[in-house]
Scaffold this motif. Sequence first.
Motif, PDB file in Angstrom:
ATOM      1  N   GLY A 109       6.785 -14.346  36.850  1.00  0.00           N
ATOM      2  CA  GLY A 109       7.103 -13.661  38.246  1.00  0.00           C
ATOM      3  C   GLY A 109       7.903 -14.552  39.048  1.00  0.00           C
ATOM      4  O   GLY A 109       8.418 -14.253  40.074  1.00  0.00           O
ATOM      5  N   TYR A 110       8.473 -16.354  39.055  1.00  0.00           N
ATOM      6  CA  TYR A 110       9.289 -16.792  39.392  1.00  0.00           C
ATOM      7  C   TYR A 110      10.583 -16.783  38.685  1.00  0.00           C
ATOM      8  O   TYR A 110      11.356 -17.375  38.563  1.00  0.00           O
ATOM      9  CB  TYR A 110       8.750 -18.028  39.579  1.00  0.00           C
ATOM     10  N   GLY A 111      10.590 -15.747  37.857  1.00  0.00           N
ATOM     11  CA  GLY A 111      11.928 -15.035  36.481  1.00  0.00           C
ATOM     12  C   GLY A 111      12.669 -16.364  35.685  1.00  0.00           C
ATOM     13  O   GLY A 111      13.487 -15.777  35.225  1.00  0.00           O
ATOM     14  N   VAL A 112      11.430 -16.938  35.288  1.00  0.00           N
ATOM     15  CA  VAL A 112      11.830 -17.633  34.002  1.00  0.00           C
ATOM     16  C   VAL A 112      11.450 -16.089  32.702  1.00  0.00           C
ATOM     17  O   VAL A 112      10.758 -16.081  33.203  1.00  0.00           O
ATOM     18  CB  VAL A 112      10.281 -18.527  34.081  1.00  0.00           C
ATOM     19  N   ARG A 113      12.104 -17.053  32.004  1.00  0.00           N
ATOM     20  CA  ARG A 113      12.265 -16.670  30.760  1.00  0.00           C
ATOM     21  C   ARG A 113      11.708 -16.662  29.672  1.00  0.00           C
ATOM     22  O   ARG A 113      11.477 -18.208  29.682  1.00  0.00           O
ATOM     23  CB  ARG A 113      13.298 -15.085  29.718  1.00  0.00           C
TER      24      ARG A 113
END
Length: 180
Positions: A109-113
Motif C-alpha cells: 500500500g505504500y508502494g514497496v515492492r
Amino acid sequence: MKRLFFALWPDDAIRRQCLDVVNKLSGEGLRPVAPKNLHVTLLFLGNIDAEQQAGISAAADRLSVPPVMELTFDRLGFWKKPAIYCLTARRFDSEIAVLVEQLAAIAVGYGVRIDERPFKPHITLARKAKASVVIEFEPIIWRADAFCQVESCSDKDGVVYRVIKRWSSAPSGLDTFSSN
Ligand code: ATP
Ligand code: MG
C-alpha cells in the motif's frame, strides 16, 4: 532513505542456542553471522523514505500482535544460491504467516515492492557456505511475543542491524524505544 525490514529479534537465551549451532559449523572461508545480528526476517522492505516509514509504522500500530508466536527451528539448511547455512523451521504458528501477510499488504500500500516468494522462516547462521553438512543439535523453540522494525546499516566491519521499533502483545500494545 533507510534500508528497513520487519523481523523477530532473539532474546539472549535464543541467541545463545543459535550460537551453539553456529559453533558446530566450519568450512574454508565460512563467515559466521555476528551473534548480535541473528534474527528472523519477516518482511524485507528495502530502501524506504521517511514518509513511507511513518505510514507503514502507523499502520503496523493498528495490527494485533499474537501473544505468542512459536517456531521450532529443527533443521540446518544449506542454501546454495545465497551460500548460507541457516536454521529452518518446519513448524511455526499460523499467526506468524498471517502477520507477514498483513505487513506485506501494508508495505504494498505504500508502494514497496516485496518479495513474492512464500514466507520461509529462517535464521542465517553463516555465509560463504560451500557444501551441505550434517550436524546434531537440539531443536530451538522460539516463542516470540513481539516483532520489530530493523534498520540495516553498513559500517567498515560489515552490516549492523539496529532495532528501531518494537510491537508487542503486552497490554500497552506498543512500545517504542531508541537504541542510540
Ligand atoms: P548483506 O546484504 O550485506 O550481505 P544482509 O543480507 O544481512 O547483508 P540486508 O541485505 O540489509 O543485510 O538484509 C536484511 C535482512 O533482510 C536479511 O535477513 C536478509 O536476508 C533479508 N533480505 C535482504 N534482501 C531481501 C530480499 N530481496 N527479499 C527478502 N529478504 C531479503
Ligand atoms: Mg542482503
